[in-house]
Motif scaffolding. Structure first.
Motif, PDB file in Angstrom:
ATOM      1  N   PHE A 186       0.857  -1.174   0.000  1.00 41.11           N
ATOM      2  CA  PHE A 186       0.000   0.000   0.000  1.00 41.11           C
ATOM      3  C   PHE A 186       0.893   1.223   0.000  1.00 41.11           C
ATOM      4  O   PHE A 186       1.741   1.383   0.875  1.00 41.11           O
ATOM      5  CB  PHE A 186      -0.918   0.004   1.225  1.00 41.11           C
ATOM      6  N   ARG A 188       0.845   5.646  -1.194  1.00 40.77           N
ATOM      7  CA  ARG A 188      -0.113   6.696  -1.511  1.00 40.77           C
ATOM      8  C   ARG A 188      -0.192   6.933  -3.007  1.00 40.77           C
ATOM      9  O   ARG A 188      -1.220   7.319  -3.519  1.00 40.77           O
ATOM     10  CB  ARG A 188       0.221   7.987  -0.764  1.00 40.77           C
ATOM     11  N   ARG A 189       0.922   6.729  -3.691  1.00 41.03           N
ATOM     12  CA  ARG A 189       0.910   6.893  -5.141  1.00 41.03           C
ATOM     13  C   ARG A 189       1.587   5.707  -5.759  1.00 41.03           C
ATOM     14  O   ARG A 189       2.467   5.104  -5.149  1.00 41.03           O
ATOM     15  CB  ARG A 189       1.749   8.122  -5.539  1.00 41.03           C
ATOM     16  N   HIS A 190       1.273   5.460  -7.027  1.00 41.93           N
ATOM     17  CA  HIS A 190       1.959   4.384  -7.711  1.00 41.93           C
ATOM     18  C   HIS A 190       3.460   4.687  -7.791  1.00 41.93           C
ATOM     19  O   HIS A 190       3.847   5.778  -8.157  1.00 41.93           O
ATOM     20  CB  HIS A 190       1.401   4.190  -9.114  1.00 41.93           C
ATOM     21  N   ASP A 192       5.653   4.806  -5.402  1.00 39.71           N
ATOM     22  CA  ASP A 192       6.286   5.291  -4.176  1.00 39.71           C
ATOM     23  C   ASP A 192       6.785   4.123  -3.344  1.00 39.71           C
ATOM     24  O   ASP A 192       6.316   2.994  -3.480  1.00 39.71           O
ATOM     25  CB  ASP A 192       5.277   6.080  -3.338  1.00 39.71           C
ATOM     26  N   PHE A 193       7.719   4.448  -2.455  1.00 35.41           N
ATOM     27  CA  PHE A 193       8.076   3.475  -1.439  1.00 35.41           C
ATOM     28  C   PHE A 193       6.804   3.092  -0.685  1.00 35.41           C
ATOM     29  O   PHE A 193       5.879   3.898  -0.555  1.00 35.41           O
ATOM     30  CB  PHE A 193       9.071   4.088  -0.457  1.00 35.41           C
ATOM     31  N   HIS A 260       3.552  10.456   5.989  1.00 36.02           N
ATOM     32  CA  HIS A 260       2.546   9.815   5.152  1.00 36.02           C
ATOM     33  C   HIS A 260       1.542   8.963   5.924  1.00 36.02           C
ATOM     34  O   HIS A 260       0.462   8.706   5.430  1.00 36.02           O
ATOM     35  CB  HIS A 260       3.224   8.955   4.082  1.00 36.02           C
ATOM     36  N   ALA A 261       1.924   8.515   7.104  1.00 38.69           N
ATOM     37  CA  ALA A 261       1.006   7.635   7.824  1.00 38.69           C
ATOM     38  C   ALA A 261       1.401   7.541   9.297  1.00 38.69           C
ATOM     39  O   ALA A 261       2.572   7.640   9.645  1.00 38.69           O
ATOM     40  CB  ALA A 261       1.014   6.246   7.200  1.00 38.69           C
ATOM     41  N   TYR A 265      -1.904   3.387  11.974  1.00 40.59           N
ATOM     42  CA  TYR A 265      -2.421   3.025  10.656  1.00 40.59           C
ATOM     43  C   TYR A 265      -1.525   1.978  10.009  1.00 40.59           C
ATOM     44  O   TYR A 265      -1.991   1.003   9.419  1.00 40.59           O
ATOM     45  CB  TYR A 265      -2.527   4.279   9.783  1.00 40.59           C
ATOM     46  N   HIS A 268      -2.164  -1.322  11.536  1.00 42.00           N
ATOM     47  CA  HIS A 268      -3.405  -1.860  10.983  1.00 42.00           C
ATOM     48  C   HIS A 268      -3.168  -2.418   9.576  1.00 42.00           C
ATOM     49  O   HIS A 268      -3.595  -3.530   9.254  1.00 42.00           O
ATOM     50  CB  HIS A 268      -4.452  -0.742  10.983  1.00 42.00           C
ATOM     51  N   LEU A 269      -2.462  -1.658   8.754  1.00 39.38           N
ATOM     52  CA  LEU A 269      -2.207  -2.096   7.378  1.00 39.38           C
ATOM     53  C   LEU A 269      -1.399  -3.383   7.350  1.00 39.38           C
ATOM     54  O   LEU A 269      -1.605  -4.233   6.472  1.00 39.38           O
ATOM     55  CB  LEU A 269      -1.417  -1.033   6.607  1.00 39.38           C
ATOM     56  N   VAL A 272      -3.902  -6.026   7.525  1.00 42.70           N
ATOM     57  CA  VAL A 272      -4.721  -6.102   6.311  1.00 42.70           C
ATOM     58  C   VAL A 272      -3.920  -6.715   5.165  1.00 42.70           C
ATOM     59  O   VAL A 272      -4.396  -7.611   4.452  1.00 42.70           O
ATOM     60  CB  VAL A 272      -5.204  -4.688   5.910  1.00 42.70           C
ATOM     61  N   ARG A 276      -4.254 -10.199   2.947  1.00 47.14           N
ATOM     62  CA  ARG A 276      -4.405 -10.160   1.487  1.00 47.14           C
ATOM     63  C   ARG A 276      -3.297 -10.972   0.804  1.00 47.14           C
ATOM     64  O   ARG A 276      -3.553 -11.711  -0.144  1.00 47.14           O
ATOM     65  CB  ARG A 276      -4.365  -8.720   0.977  1.00 47.14           C
TER      66      ARG A 276
END
Ligand SMILES: Cc1cc2nc3c(=O)[nH]c(=O)nc-3n(C[C@H](O)[C@H](O)[C@H](O)COP(=O)(O)OP(=O)(O)OC[C@H]3O[C@@H](n4cnc5c(N)ncnc54)[C@H](O)[C@@H]3O)c2cc1C
Ligand code: FES
Ligand code: FES
Lengths: 287, 158, 805
Positions: A186, A188-190, A192-193, A260-261, A265, A268-269, A272, A276
């Motif tokens: 995940f 924020r942009r394609h 990115d790290f 960025h986060a 979060y 949590h990711l 998630v 996945r």
């Protein structure tokens, strides 16, 4: 944003390179693909007295598949890995992870050795190295040594490589035939790290499940999720086991807050994305 | 100071510069090829993208001395016999540019993309050109242009 | 009938050079020899007193020819005029104190940029650090550090504007709602950064090449700062500018700084801003805290509103601020009928970088709040958000419409435009889909946003910032206007050249002008050469000239059409004379002057050109020789602000209606755009391809501000987003693929072609529409978006907190 002055050397052998590093006694930097180092030079955040450019050392660029071990010369380009049939067959997880490393023009230059030596905690390759129990070879004036990820990655952007050592080879055990894999990320942009990334591989053999899991972006170094692996190896690949492993993943990671986060979060990711990744890996696994 | 000898757009070129000089500055200042643009000098915007030995790469993240012996293609080298390359033609047809500042990097990135993937899906085009930032077009016309160019460049059956 | 070119997607003439790497951008420019390069030394402190400088090491460094510091700036330049009466001394570099990280403190000039940067590191500046403040509310607290001692406060300006009787509206309201909003600080980061080449000559003329976009009011301001007569300062803008979106208006202080550096160095000086500098210290929109109130009846009729704003302009108030508050004065009420409004606008200085126009100047803020309030009201009253809006929309028969704040909406059919958007989006179907999705536990939302899209600002709005008493003083000079000029000439062989003084940044002016001239003179666009390089020494211009505020589609095109018509009239007069017929008996048709009826010779433009140039004797008595015409177009509706603070702040007003559907990922809180419909009424569309290009680009700018981009600071004023890894510009993978554009055409009665501007377009609506869509998606949690940007992390926290309670 222009680099400060430095002396530039482009040796054609590894021995020369090491000799140069010794000569500058810690004031020289190795230049590989330059995709992380040159920005630092341009911002003048790195100002080495000299650059030792490895790009002319032909002997450092190769992919060899021998005895269940795939060996990469440190100067192998990420782009070469992306399109390598050996990698596609033997290390599909690495191939998938490669697609997440920046963009194609970055991968044209960026190297596997550079990515690992740079040790960005959000980078994909260190997570794959960690998940798959790989190791790296480093050579310095005193000779060669082999390091496991845990012995290599110290903290943010820091490894245990000495200033006069060159990372020469990356070794990854080939994934067994029929293994499933997934790299979930995940950002924020394609390109990115990762905010958080999870590398997963699963295979069955001898009546038992083997799981390999590691995170990127969820702590100062890539994190192997051994306890989650154990849950799966013990309880199998059912939904409940995957959920349990995912929950455990978010407990195990030690992320930080940045621009960025938040740490919460990211935590949590981690859960998630673990779920996945495992689900997708389960789908691709055969046997 | 170091000598740099290289091939640019098919012609042998040479220059002399400090070893710290970035390739993009060398192309623009020493070789007078101002078509390659500078937008960030840290690898993100892609305006400086050129082909190095046939592969797209950031010329702001390479030193000119590293390009010694290399074969470089810049936007100035895309035309053939005074005619636009089909990709350039498609950008014009589909309004793939406004201010034109990102365009050189966009063209070379797209060219490389079409070489490794001659028939990309819309998502693949978007992913491919996400290597270059454009602030004018919202990328809409660019995506259309690259897809149209893929069709135009495809080998004709028979 | 010759072919009509207006309304066609004619391919751009600009493209050939840009696609082949042969454009001329400022950094490609060596217009003069011996150019040296500047590097700017910038403050590392957010707030600090400057105690002194030591430039000796820098001066001794390799290749250095000059170093100037704030001391030279204080001695040799004046502060810039600012748009408020508060004593804020804004120089082109810090003189007494540094007031934000990145503020220029010195300039080094050297043989090349590498050497200049080497020497810049050797400039020593002694600072006494001071406490910093970055939040506009905190900056107004009594114990806050004060940035400008002479002002004694961080409040650069404050106005309370009252239209109608808002107090009564709120007294009589059946429903009153209140909300606090926060709008983030973001820019447009054009891929080409600022660039300047200045040459200060011994004869006292200073020539500056730069990618300045106007308004050219900044030219006299800069001349004054440099102590130059206006006709001794020459601004030249290269033919190509690599994007701007308002941002390059604010380059002018750097022009003064680099001009001064050239004066000291005795050589031409070039400065190309690097990306770090751009993010640190170019320009952005303001971050704003807004308190909104709406008064309504239970049937949904809005009676009045109250806006309370704190706009954060950073360390100084730089002109044209406080446009951040007042640029939309005429369209404060948006597309709605309500008559009562109170606006309480505070413009606050804090230790952040400076602000100025950014695509949609102040309208992104305005509509984010207003449209957010409309949705709250709909929710409160149990009305569909579309229905609520419909009940308040201006009706077609009300046009032209005078808004309570002085705006003069020239044309429009708002309900039809809204209907079109609703129809294309299949709104009812979307609502049914939403009901299903919700039942399945998905967070699916639909947002609507409407906006009046103002174009061609009237210089006069700026004075709204000043007190009416101040404006009433006899020595006060009222301000108004929006003017552009064009010259069209026919050469001896009949070829046409149009000359403009605009500063396009990708909008395709050459193409559009060629289309207009082709139609007016019966030619093809290929027959017309368009020269569009602003030069203050040679072009006809005025203070409002430039390419900003979506001006070109409205005022620039009008000047071109009028000039072409003037020239055509002259051709007709001349031909009638040659035909020995009364003018009334001939007409211009299909590229030639012909008899209206019957047979007879006709004269093509080429014929007439040859004769007029080669044989002036053939001209009728009293006709000026030569075949050229210049027209200056100005709007008569541009009036100065009146005593009740009413002003027609723009000249043409388009309309935008948008619908967006989104889904918020239940696990990651990522937002996915499922559908996006945007319908525009910008009057006559001259080139649909170019117009739609503006909309796609504008929409992505809005999306950037809503989801990705923010210039961030920590509590101490340290800057956190100095790279493109931190300041996130959306890429093609983030741009919505599902976007549908449509048009409604209500020609403007005020322009010869009926066109309006649409350059800012959806940049002003997307923050509103996506915030409304996400709010709708999260409505089951009782959540409403009041702050941007919505990052996955921030949204996830909001959701988690809502789920806890
Ligand atoms: C726009 C952009 C996006 C990117 N996105 C990603 C991303 O998503 N994920 C990601 O992982 N990376 C990303 N990167 C970084 C990229 O992958 C780099 O290639 C990588 O981090 C460094 O590899 P390099 O070969 O370029 O090394 P360099 O930049 O040359 O070197 C990096 C560091 O490692 C040291 N080093 C390099 N090689 C060796 C060696 N053999 N022995 C000892 N030390 C060595 C250098 O001295 C230097 O300190 C991105 C870069 C850019 C510009
Ligand atoms: S200038 Fe090279 S990537 Fe931006
Ligand atoms: S066309 Fe202007 S940045 Fe892409």
């Amino acid at each position: 944003m222009k680099p400060a002055k430095f002396e530039y050397h482009a040796p054609s052998t590894l021995d020369e390179a090491i000799a140069l590093l010794v000569r500058y006694g810690g004031d020289a930097k190795v230049l590989a693909g330059g995709q992380s180092l040159v920005p630092l030079l341009n911002f003048r955040l790195a100002r080495p007295a000299a650059l030792v450019d490895l790009n002319r050392i032909r002997a450092l660029a190769y992919i060899r598949d021998e005895n269940g071990l795939v060996r990469f010369g440190a100067m192998t380009r990420q782009r070469t890995i992306e399109f390598s049939p050996v990698v596609a067959r033997r290390l599909p997880l690495l191939r998938e992870a490669t697609r997440w490393v920046g963009h194609l023009p970055i991968r044209s230059r960026g190297t596997i050795g550079g990515s690992i030596a740079h040790a960005d905690p959000s980078a994909e390759y260190p997570a794959v190295l960690t998940a798959l129990d790989g190791e790296v070879v480093a050579r310095g004036p005193k000779g060669e040594r082999t390091l496991a990820p845990a012995a290599l990655f110290e903290t943010y952007l820091t490894t245990t490589l000495a200033a006069d050592e060159v990372l020469t080879e990356v070794r990854l055990p080939a994934m067994p035939e029929g293994a499933g894999w997934a790299f979930e990320e995940f950002a924020r942009r394609h390109g990115d790290f990762a905010i958080v990334g999870v590398a997963a591989a699963l295979w069955r053999g001898g009546g038992r499940v083997t799981a390999r899991l590691a995170t990127a972006g969820a702590g100062p170094v890539p994190r192997r999720l051994s306890e989650c692996e154990q849950i799966l190896e013990r309880d199998g690949l059912g939904d409940a086991a995957i959920e349990a492993a995912a929950r455990r993943a978010s407990e195990l990671v030690e992320p930080d807050t940045d621009l960025h986060a938040s740490a919460d979060y990211r935590r949590h990711l981690a859960g998630v994305l673990t779920a996945r990744a495992l689900r997708r890996a389960r789908e691709t696994a055969r046997g | 100071m170091a000598d740099v000898r290289l091939t640019v757009n098919g012609a042998a070129r040479e220059g002399r510069c400090e070893s710290r000089k970035l390739l993009v500055d060398f192309l623009r200042e020493d070789l007078g090829l101002t078509g390659t643009h500078v937008g960030c000098e840290h690898g993100i915007c892609g305006a400086c993208t050129v082909l190095v030995d046939g592969e797209a790469a950031r010329s702001c993240l390479m030193l000119a001395v590293q390009a010694d012996g290399a074969d470089i293609t810049t936007v100035e080298g895309l035309m053939r016999d005074g005619r636009l390359h089909p990709l350039q033609e498609a950008f014009r047809e589909h309004h793939g540019l406004q201010c034109g500042f990102c365009t050189p990097g966009m063209l070379l990135t797209a060219l490389d993309l079409l070489r490794v993937n001659p028939a990309p899906s819309e998502d693949e085009v978007r992913e491919g050109i996400s290597a270059v930032l454009c602030r004018c077009t919202g990328y809409h016309g660019i995506v259309k242009a690259v897809r149209a160019a893929a069709v135009a460049l495809a080998p004709k059956p028979g | 009938m010759s072919e009509r070119w207006i309304g066609k997607s004619v391919k751009r003439v600009e493209d050939f050079r840009l696609l082949t790497g042969r454009g001329t951008f400022i950094d490609d420019h060596p217009p003069v020899g011996n150019v040296h390069h500047a590097a700017i030394v910038r403050s590392r402190h957010a707030h600090a007193r400057i105690l002194g400088y030591d430039v000796s090491k820098a001066l001794a460094a390799d290749g250095v020819v000059a170093v100037i510091t704030g001391e030279d700036v204080a001695k040799e330049t004046k502060p810039f005029a600012v748009g408020v009466t508060t004593p804020v001394h804004y120089y082109c570099a810090a003189t007494d104190k540094a007031r934000f990280v990145g503020e220029p403190v010195a300039v080094v000039v050297a043989r090349d940029r590498y050497l200049a940067e080497d020497a810049a590191e050797l400039v020593e500046v002694a600072y006494e650090p001071l406490p910093a403040v970055i939040d506009p509310e905190k900056a107004l607290e009594p114990d806050a550090p004060v940035l400008h001692e002479k002002a004694g406060t961080n409040l650069a300006g404050h106005r309370r504007l009252v239209y109608g009787d808002p107090d009564r509206a709120f007294r009589e309201a059946e429903v009153v709602l209140r909300e606090r909003f926060r709008f983030p600080k973001y820019g447009s980061t054009p891929i080409e950064t600022y660039g300047i080449i200045a040459r200060w000559e011994l004869d006292g003329v200073c020539t500056v090449w730069s990618n300045f976009m106007g308004p050219f009011i900044m030219h006299p301001l800069t001349a004054r700062v440099l102590g130059l007569a206006e006709n001794k300062l020459r601004f030249i803008v290269p033919p190509d500018i690599g994007g701007s979106f308002g941002i390059k208006t604010s380059i002018y202080p750097y022009i003064a700084l680099i001009a001064l550096a050239s004066k000291h160095a005795g050589v031409p000086v070039k400065w190309i801003e690097d990306r770090r500098e751009h993010l640190l210290a170019s320009s952005s929109g303001t971050d704003r805290i807004a308190y909104r109130e709406v008064a309504a009846k239970t049937d949904g009729t809005v009676l009045g509103m109250r806006f309370k704003w704190l706009d954060n302009v950073g360390g100084y108030i730089r002109s044209p601020e406080p446009g951040c508050s007042f640029r939309p004065t005429g369209n404060f009420v948006g597309p709605y009928r309500f008559q009562h409004l109170e606006v309480d606008a505070s413009v606050v200085m804090t230790n952040k970088s400076l602000t100025g126009p950014n695509r949609g100047y102040a309208c992104g803020h305005l509509y984010f709040e207003t449209e957010g309030m409309m949705d709250r009201l709909a929710e409160k009253l149990g009305l569909d958000p579309v229905e609520l809006r419909r009940r308040n929309l201006l009706r077609p028969e009300q046009f032209p419409y005078r808004t309570p704040t002085g705006g003069y909406y020239d044309s429009g059919d708002y309900p039809a435009t809204l209907d079109k958007a609703i129809g294309i989006a299949r709104y009812d179907e979307l609502r049914r889909e939403q009901a299903k999705a919700r039942a399945a536990g998905r967070w699916f939302g639909i947002g609507v946003a409407l906006a009046v899209d103002p174009s061609v600002s009237n210089m006069g709005y700026v004075a709204t910032a000043l007190d009416p008493q101040f404006r009433a003083k006899p020595e006060y000079l009222p301000k108004s206007g929006a003017v552009d000029s064009a010259t069209i000439k026919v050469d001896p062989l009949g070829r046409v050249t149009a000359i403009l003084g605009t500063t396009p940044q990708g909008q395709g002016h050459q193409t559009i002008v060629a289309q207009i001239v082709a139609d007016e003179l019966g030619l093809t666009p290929d027959d017309v050469t368009v020269v569009d390089e602003m030069d203050t020494f040679t072009r006809v211009w005025s203070i409002s000239s430039g390419t900003y505020s979506s001006r070109f589609g409205s005022v620039g095109t009008s000047a071109v059409a009028l000039a072409a018509r003037k020239l055509r009239a002259k051709l007709v007069d001349y031909a009638a004379h040659l035909m020995e017929r009364p003018v009334a008996d001939v007409e211009f048709r299909d590229g030639a002057v012909r008899p209206r009826a019957g047979k007879g010779p006709s004269y093509s433009v080429k014929d007439l050109a040859g004769r007029a140039h080669w044989n002036t004797e053939s001209l009728p008595e009293g006709m000026e020789p030569g075949l050229q015409a210049t027209a200056v177009f100005g709007f008569t509706v541009s009036k100065a602000v009146d005593a009740e603070d009413r002003v027609n702040s723009s000249n043409t007003y388009g309309f935008i209606a948008e619908v967006m559907a989104v889904e918020v990922d239940r696990q990651t809180a990522a937002i996915r755009i499922l559908k996006y419909v945007t319908v525009h009424d910008a009057g006559t569309i001259i080139n649909p391809m170019i117009a739609e290009g503006q909309i796609y680009g504008g929409a992505l700018h809005g999306l950037g501000g809503a989801l990705y981009e923010e210039l961030k600071y920590d509590e101490d004023g340290q800057f956190l987003t100095g790279t493109f890894m931190d300041y996130l510009v959306p890429t093609a993978s983030e741009a919505p693929a599902e976007i549908e554009i449509a048009h409604v055409v209500s020609p403007s009665p005020l322009t010869p072609l009926g066109s309006k501007g649409l350059g800012e377009s959806s940049s002003m609506t997307v923050p509103a529409v996506i915030a409304n869509a996400v709010s709708d998606a999260l409505a089951p949690l009782g959540l409403r978006i009041t702050e941007l940007p919505m990052t996955p992390s921030s949204l996830w926290h909001l959701i988690r907190d809502a789920q806890k309670t």
